[in-house]
Design an enzyme around this catalytic site. Structure first.
Site, PDB file in Angstrom:
ATOM      1  CG  ASN A 258      21.322 -12.890   0.280  1.00  0.00           C
ATOM      2  OD1 ASN A 258      21.997 -13.811   0.731  1.00  0.00           O
ATOM      3  ND2 ASN A 258      21.818 -11.694   0.085  1.00  0.00           N
TER       4      ASN A 258
ATOM      5  CD  GLN B 122      22.152 -14.916  -9.169  1.00  0.00           C
ATOM      6  OE1 GLN B 122      21.180 -14.857  -9.902  1.00  0.00           O
ATOM      7  NE2 GLN B 122      22.113 -14.489  -7.921  1.00  0.00           N
TER       8      GLN B 122
ATOM      9  CD  GLU C   1      25.838 -17.363  -3.446  1.00  0.00           C
ATOM     10  OE1 GLU C   1      26.294 -16.193  -3.451  1.00  0.00           O
ATOM     11  OE2 GLU C   1      24.816 -17.685  -2.819  1.00  0.00           O
TER      12      GLU C   1
ATOM     13  CD  GLU D 146      19.542 -15.001  -4.983  1.00  0.00           C
ATOM     14  OE1 GLU D 146      19.093 -14.521  -3.919  1.00  0.00           O
ATOM     15  OE2 GLU D 146      20.758 -15.025  -5.263  1.00  0.00           O
TER      16      GLU D 146
ATOM     17  CD  GLU E 189      25.822 -15.651   1.155  1.00  0.00           C
ATOM     18  OE1 GLU E 189      25.235 -14.614   1.509  1.00  0.00           O
ATOM     19  OE2 GLU E 189      26.566 -15.695   0.153  1.00  0.00           O
TER      20      GLU E 189
END
Length: 506
Positions: free
Chosen positions: A75, A354, A295, A30, A176
Site C-alpha cells: 500500500n 513480509q 503477497e 515494505e 492492489e
C-alpha cells in the site's frame, strides 16, 4: 488422540509438473511499521555495517533463503515519491505515509535498498507507483535504476555514486489497484489501460523486463474474476504475470479450517489460471500468463496490532502488524508452500509478506537481538531443498470435515527431485488437530534413492511460540523413517510439517 491412520503416495519424477522456479521463495520489504527502520536498517545497532544495515538480520535473511524481495510496497507504494529517497540522506524530505499513518524519513531509498539486496544475495522485484505516480514516473525510475544512456535519470544515478546500472528485471505495475483502500484506486478498465500504457513505455526502454499486472487482492473482492479478465484483456500481450494476494488467520477457534488454508489457496490459484487462459483463448494466443503470488502469509488482521492508528501522531517505524507466530501458523505456512509447489507449472514467483518484524519470519528488537519465528523454518527448509522439478505425490489420504472448506484430505504434500544432484525432498503437512497419520511413500521410480534425513516441526501445544527470550522453543526436530525395499514410512504427528530428504549415494 486416535490411533494412527494411513496415507499413501508415489514419487515418480517422470510425472514432474514443472521446474521449480527459484523466484517462488521470495519475500517482501515494505516501508510499513518496523520492516525497514529497526528492521533491516538501524545505524545505531551494535551489528550495523557502514551503511546502517543490521548484519544480524542479513545473516538470518541468507539463512532463510529468500531469493527475490518485493519493494517498496504494498500500500505504501501508491503514495511514494521515489525521488525523495535518492541523493544525500541529510537533504531528503520527510513525508506523511498515508497508507500506514506514519512518517517516512526517506533515509532508506532506491540505492540503499539495492545495495542491501546485493549484500543479502537477493534479486529485487520493484513495484512502481501507478496510484499517484503515473507512467512517466515509472519510466524515470526504470531509467534511473537500469539506464545506460547519458540521460538525466541515469546521470543522476551516476552523480549519486552508482556508476553501473542495477539491472532490475522484475517490475510490478502498481499494487492492489482493485482495493478502495489504495491511494489512487481505479476500476478494472482504468487500471488495465494504465498497466498497458506503463508496460509499453517500460518495454521501449527494455523489452526483456518481467512485468506483473495487479490481480485481485483476494477472492473475497466483489470484482474478483471480472477484474482479472478485464485487466488482461487490456494488457495480455505486454505483461508476463498476473498477481494474486492471500492471507490467512485462525478465526473463532476454528483450527481445523485454518490448518486447511492450502485448500483455499489451491482454488484461488486455479481460478486465476482459468481466467487468464480464457483471455488467452479468446485472443487465439499461445502465450501463457504466469502467476505471481507476491503477497501471501498468515496475518491476524482482526487483532489490535493490525489496526492502523489515527490521530495527530505520525511516528517513524511504529510497531504495526507484529504478529507472533505459533506451531499451527508454521504448519499453515508449510501447507501454503506445498500449494505453491503443486502449481509450479504456472506459479513462478511468490513473496511471503513480509521479511522482518511485520507479519514476518524474522523479528528484530531495536538495539537488541534478531530471532527466528516459527514460520521461518518451513520456508527455510523448502528454499534450501526444493530444487529441480516439482513432482505430485498422488496421495491417498484420510479425509476430515472442516467448517470452512468442507471435507478435505488430512495430509497434503508434494515432492521435488533434482536429477543433477541426485537429491530430492518430500514436503508433508498433517492438517488435523488430533490424528497421528502414518505415511507410506513409494520410491520405486527413483532407483537407488534412500532417506538421508527426516525432520518434523510440531509440538503437543499447537499454540507454542518462539520469542526473543526463547528463540529455539519451536524448531524442526529430527525424526525417523522406516525403509522397506522401495517404501518409506514416516509418522506425522497432529498439526505438523515434515520434510523427508532423499538422495542417491554419490
Amino acid at each position: 488422540m486416535s490411533s494412527p491412520t494411513i496415507a499413501r503416495g508415489v514419487l515418480d519424477p517422470r510425472q514432474a509438473l514443472a521446474p521449480v522456479s527459484r523466484r517462488i521463495f521470495g519475500s517482501f520489504v515494505e516501508h510499513l511499521g518496523r520492516c525497514v527502520y529497526t528492521g533491516i536498517f538501524e545505524p545505531d545497532h551494535p551489528s550495523a555495517d557502514e551503511e546502517g544495515f543490521r548484519t544480524d538480520v542479513l545473516e538470518l535473511v541468507r539463512e532463510l533463503g529468500a531469493t527475490i524481495v518485493r519493494y517498496p510496497g504494498g500500500n505504501f507504494v501508491s503514495g511514494y515519491r521515489w525521488r525523495d529517497g535518492i541523493g544525500p540522506a541529510e537533504d531528503r524530505p520527510a513525508r506523511l505515509d498515508l497508507a500506514w499513518h506514519s512518517l517516512e524519513p526517506n533515509k532508506v531509498g532506491t540505492d540503499e535498498f539495492l545495495s542491501w539486496c546485493a549484500k543479502a544475495g537477493v534479486e529485487p522485484m520493484w513495484a512502481v507507483n501507478l496510484g499517484t505516480g503515473g507512467v512517466l514516473d515509472a519510466v524515470d525510475l526504470l531509467d534511473y535504476v537500469n539506464g545506460t544512456a547519458p540521460t538525466a535519470m541515469a546521470d543522476l544515478r551516476r552523480a549519486n555514486g552508482h556508476e553501473e546500472p542495477y539491472g532490475v528485471r522484475m517490475w510490478c505495475l502498481g499494487n492492489e489497484m482493485d482495493g478502495p483502500w489504495q491511494i489512487g484506486h481505479m476500476d478494472a478498465e482504468a487500471y488495465g489501460t494504465a498497466a498497458l500504457t506503463a508496460a509499453r513505455a517500460m518495454r521501449m526502454i527494455d523489452p526483456d523486463l518481467d512485468l506483473v499486472a495487479c490481480g485481485s487482492s483476494g477472492p473475497f473482492m466483489p470484482t474478483f474474476g471480472d477484474w482479472e479478465r478485464t485487466v488482461l484483456e487490456a494488457c495480455y500481450d505486454e505483461v508476463d504475470y498476473i498477481s494474486l494476494h492471500r492471507y490467512y488467520e485462525e478465526k473463532d477457534g476454528d483450527l481445523a479450517t485454518f490448518l486447511a488454508s492450502g485448500v483455499d489457496l489451491d482454488h484461488f490459484i486455479e481460478a486465476v489460471i482459468a481466467t487468464a487462459d480464457h483471455v488467452g483463448a479468446k485472443r487465439r494466443s499461445s502465450k501463457k500468463i504466469s502467476i505471481s503470488v507476491d503477497e501471501w502469509n498468515v496475518w491476524y488482521q482482526s487483532r489490535e496490532e493490525s489496526k492502523v492508528p489515527t490521530g495527530d501522531d505520525w511516528p517513524v517505524g511504529p510497531r504495526l502488524l507484529e504478529d507472533k507466530y505459533n506451531v499451527a501458523d508454521a504448519v499453515v505456512v508449510g501447507g501454503l508452500i506445498v500449494s505453491l509447489l503443486k502449481h509450479s507449472d504456472r506459479v513462478t514467483a511468490a513473496c511471503q509478506a513480509q521479511l522482518v518484524n511485520v507479519i514476518a519470519p524474522i523479528m528484530a528488537e531495536p538495539g537488541g537481538p534478531a530471532w527466528r519465528q516459527t514460520i521461518f523454518h518451513p520456508f527455510a527448509q523448502a528454499a534450501r531443498l526444493a530444487r529441480g522439478v516439482a513432482v505430485p505425490l498422488h496421495l491417498k489420504s484420510p479425509m476430515h470435515e472442516t467448517a470452512g472448506h468442507g471435507v478435505v484430505s488430512s495430509v497434503d504434500g508434494v515432492a521435488t527431485w533434482d536429477e543433477d544432484s541426485e537429491s530430492g525432498a518430500v514436503f508433508l503437512v498433517n492438517r488435523t488437530a488430533g490424528t497421528t497419520i502414518d505415511v507410506e511413500i513409494d520410491l520405486a521410480a527413483l532407483e537407488g534413492a534412500r532417506v538421508r534425513q527426516v525432520s518434523s516441526l510440531t509440538d503437543d501445544d499447537p499454540y507454542r511460540r518462539n520469542s526473543a527470550e526463547e528463540p529455539g522453543a519451536v524448531v524442526p526436530r529430527e525424526g525417523l523413517a522406516k525403509e522397506e525395499g522401495n517404501l518409506v514410512h514416516v509418522t506425522l504427528p497432529p498439526v505438523s510439517w515434515t520434510v523427508i530428504e532423499l538422495g542417491r549415494e554419490q
